[in-house]
Design a protein around this motif. Sequence first.
Motif, PDB file in Angstrom:
ATOM      1  N   ALA A  94      -4.066   5.392  -9.144  1.00  0.00           N
ATOM      2  CA  ALA A  94      -4.119   4.107  -9.844  1.00  0.00           C
ATOM      3  C   ALA A  94      -3.378   3.065  -9.021  1.00  0.00           C
ATOM      4  CB  ALA A  94      -3.482   4.224 -11.229  1.00  0.00           C
ATOM      5  N   ASP A  96      -2.483  -1.243  -9.600  1.00  0.00           N
ATOM      6  CA  ASP A  96      -2.571  -2.469 -10.405  1.00  0.00           C
ATOM      7  C   ASP A  96      -2.121  -3.629  -9.529  1.00  0.00           C
ATOM      8  OD1 ASP A  96      -3.224  -1.194 -12.958  1.00  0.00           O
ATOM      9  OD2 ASP A  96      -1.224  -0.338 -12.793  1.00  0.00           O
TER      10      ASP A  96
ATOM     11  N   ILE B   5     -14.613   1.289  -3.258  1.00  0.00           N
ATOM     12  CA  ILE B   5     -13.207   1.197  -3.652  1.00  0.00           C
ATOM     13  C   ILE B   5     -12.422   2.310  -2.973  1.00  0.00           C
ATOM     14  CG2 ILE B   5     -11.586   1.370  -5.591  1.00  0.00           C
ATOM     15  CD1 ILE B   5     -13.525  -0.162  -7.270  1.00  0.00           C
ATOM     16  N   SER B   7      -8.381   3.615  -2.371  1.00  0.00           N
ATOM     17  CA  SER B   7      -6.964   3.487  -2.722  1.00  0.00           C
ATOM     18  C   SER B   7      -6.138   4.329  -1.758  1.00  0.00           C
ATOM     19  CB  SER B   7      -6.724   3.974  -4.153  1.00  0.00           C
ATOM     20  OG  SER B   7      -7.508   3.239  -5.073  1.00  0.00           O
ATOM     21  N   GLY B  45      -5.596  -5.353  -2.718  1.00  0.00           N
ATOM     22  CA  GLY B  45      -4.513  -5.566  -3.668  1.00  0.00           C
ATOM     23  C   GLY B  45      -3.359  -4.627  -3.408  1.00  0.00           C
ATOM     24  N   THR B  46      -2.159  -5.153  -3.601  1.00  0.00           N
ATOM     25  CA  THR B  46      -0.943  -4.358  -3.451  1.00  0.00           C
ATOM     26  C   THR B  46      -0.362  -4.096  -4.837  1.00  0.00           C
ATOM     27  OG1 THR B  46      -0.508  -5.354  -1.302  1.00  0.00           O
ATOM     28  CG2 THR B  46       1.354  -4.320  -2.404  1.00  0.00           C
ATOM     29  N   ASN B  47       0.016  -2.852  -5.081  1.00  0.00           N
ATOM     30  CA  ASN B  47       0.437  -2.455  -6.417  1.00  0.00           C
ATOM     31  C   ASN B  47       1.648  -3.250  -6.927  1.00  0.00           C
ATOM     32  OD1 ASN B  47       0.263  -0.558  -8.705  1.00  0.00           O
ATOM     33  ND2 ASN B  47       2.334  -0.041  -8.033  1.00  0.00           N
ATOM     34  N   VAL B  48       1.586  -3.634  -8.220  1.00  0.00           N
ATOM     35  CA  VAL B  48       2.687  -4.378  -8.846  1.00  0.00           C
ATOM     36  C   VAL B  48       3.181  -3.721 -10.136  1.00  0.00           C
ATOM     37  CG1 VAL B  48       1.996  -6.628  -7.897  1.00  0.00           C
ATOM     38  CG2 VAL B  48       1.087  -5.902 -10.128  1.00  0.00           C
ATOM     39  N   ALA B  49       2.716  -2.499 -10.443  1.00  0.00           N
ATOM     40  CA  ALA B  49       3.112  -1.895 -11.724  1.00  0.00           C
ATOM     41  C   ALA B  49       3.288  -0.386 -11.581  1.00  0.00           C
ATOM     42  CB  ALA B  49       2.057  -2.186 -12.794  1.00  0.00           C
ATOM     43  N   TYR B  50       4.075   0.201 -12.463  1.00  0.00           N
ATOM     44  CA  TYR B  50       4.229   1.658 -12.571  1.00  0.00           C
ATOM     45  C   TYR B  50       4.430   2.329 -11.201  1.00  0.00           C
ATOM     46  CZ  TYR B  50       1.931   0.101 -16.860  1.00  0.00           C
ATOM     47  OH  TYR B  50       1.604  -0.590 -17.997  1.00  0.00           O
ATOM     48  N   ASN B  54       1.891   4.992  -9.632  1.00  0.00           N
ATOM     49  CA  ASN B  54       0.780   4.354  -8.939  1.00  0.00           C
ATOM     50  C   ASN B  54       0.843   4.552  -7.438  1.00  0.00           C
ATOM     51  OD1 ASN B  54      -0.158   3.378 -11.373  1.00  0.00           O
ATOM     52  ND2 ASN B  54      -0.075   1.227 -10.815  1.00  0.00           N
ATOM     53  N   TRP B  55      -0.327   4.389  -6.795  1.00  0.00           N
ATOM     54  CA  TRP B  55      -0.412   4.343  -5.356  1.00  0.00           C
ATOM     55  C   TRP B  55      -0.136   2.894  -4.910  1.00  0.00           C
ATOM     56  CZ3 TRP B  55      -4.934   7.916  -3.331  1.00  0.00           C
ATOM     57  CH2 TRP B  55      -4.703   9.224  -3.778  1.00  0.00           C
ATOM     58  N   ASP B  56      -0.257   2.642  -3.615  1.00  0.00           N
ATOM     59  CA  ASP B  56       0.290   1.393  -3.058  1.00  0.00           C
ATOM     60  C   ASP B  56      -0.713   0.267  -2.814  1.00  0.00           C
ATOM     61  OD1 ASP B  56       3.149   2.290  -2.546  1.00  0.00           O
ATOM     62  OD2 ASP B  56       2.031   3.861  -1.534  1.00  0.00           O
ATOM     63  N   VAL B  57      -1.895   0.590  -2.329  1.00  0.00           N
ATOM     64  CA  VAL B  57      -2.851  -0.453  -1.909  1.00  0.00           C
ATOM     65  C   VAL B  57      -4.253  -0.031  -2.323  1.00  0.00           C
ATOM     66  CG1 VAL B  57      -3.733  -1.821   0.043  1.00  0.00           C
ATOM     67  CG2 VAL B  57      -1.439  -0.863   0.145  1.00  0.00           C
ATOM     68  N   VAL B  58      -5.091  -1.028  -2.642  1.00  0.00           N
ATOM     69  CA  VAL B  58      -6.493  -0.738  -2.957  1.00  0.00           C
ATOM     70  C   VAL B  58      -7.391  -1.776  -2.303  1.00  0.00           C
ATOM     71  CG1 VAL B  58      -6.443  -2.020  -5.148  1.00  0.00           C
ATOM     72  CG2 VAL B  58      -8.102  -0.178  -4.834  1.00  0.00           C
ATOM     73  N   VAL B  60     -11.315  -3.342  -2.566  1.00  0.00           N
ATOM     74  CA  VAL B  60     -12.566  -3.475  -3.318  1.00  0.00           C
ATOM     75  C   VAL B  60     -13.510  -4.296  -2.448  1.00  0.00           C
ATOM     76  CG1 VAL B  60     -13.676  -4.286  -5.438  1.00  0.00           C
ATOM     77  CG2 VAL B  60     -11.286  -3.510  -5.501  1.00  0.00           C
ATOM     78  N   SER B  93      -8.074   7.891  -1.661  1.00  0.00           N
ATOM     79  CA  SER B  93      -9.231   8.184  -2.507  1.00  0.00           C
ATOM     80  C   SER B  93     -10.277   7.108  -2.269  1.00  0.00           C
ATOM     81  CB  SER B  93      -8.843   8.218  -3.988  1.00  0.00           C
ATOM     82  OG  SER B  93      -8.561   6.917  -4.468  1.00  0.00           O
TER      83      SER B  93
END
Lengths: 99, 99
Positions: A94, A96, B5, B7, B45-50, B54-58, B60, B93
């Motif tokens: 995941a 966010d 996508i 991640s 996107g770079t992760n901002v929650a949990y 969570n993983w670090d980057v995604v 799309v 992933s």
Amino acid sequence: MIRHIVSWKLNGADAAARAEQAATISATLAALPAVIPQILSLQVGTNVAYPENNWDVVLVADYESLEDLEAYQVHPDHVAATHVIRPLVELRSAVDFEA
Amino acid sequence: MIRHIVSWKLNGADAAARAEQAATISATLAALPAVIPQILSLQVGTNVAYPENNWDVVLVADYESLEDLEAYQVHPDHVAATHVIRPLVELRSAVDFEA
């Protein structure tokens, strides 16, 4: 806006079993926008390429804020959905991010 | 349309190291639409929650077709980008779906 992306690798023994699990996950998640108002948009996709490397299912959902994302996380209908999904999952990622 | 996508969970030792790695990945991927015409849109996107889960980057990214996605995969500028990204990655992933 916060974009919430979750990917799953499913634990079904073969492609047919995983396709059935993916359909269950897709239907379970697709029911949430009708009952959780914080979901601005929700998209579920089933993998169609590179099956030897790719995972099986991905969720892309948008929320106005981190507070709305957290309200979704703890919403009883989302918690119930996680109880449907979790037994089908081998691996989960995941991320966010601010979009 | 095909939505691609990916991640990543990064291998940096602490949050500061992973933030620097995420910035490198983001800049590397953001340069690709200018040189790979098959990319219809690209968002990183770079992760901002949990952060504990969570993983670090995604990434799309959207393509017209699976053929265009494959053209992207083998494009020399994308291959060069993977050589920048891969050493920074602990887990990856990917899911490609019809959107």
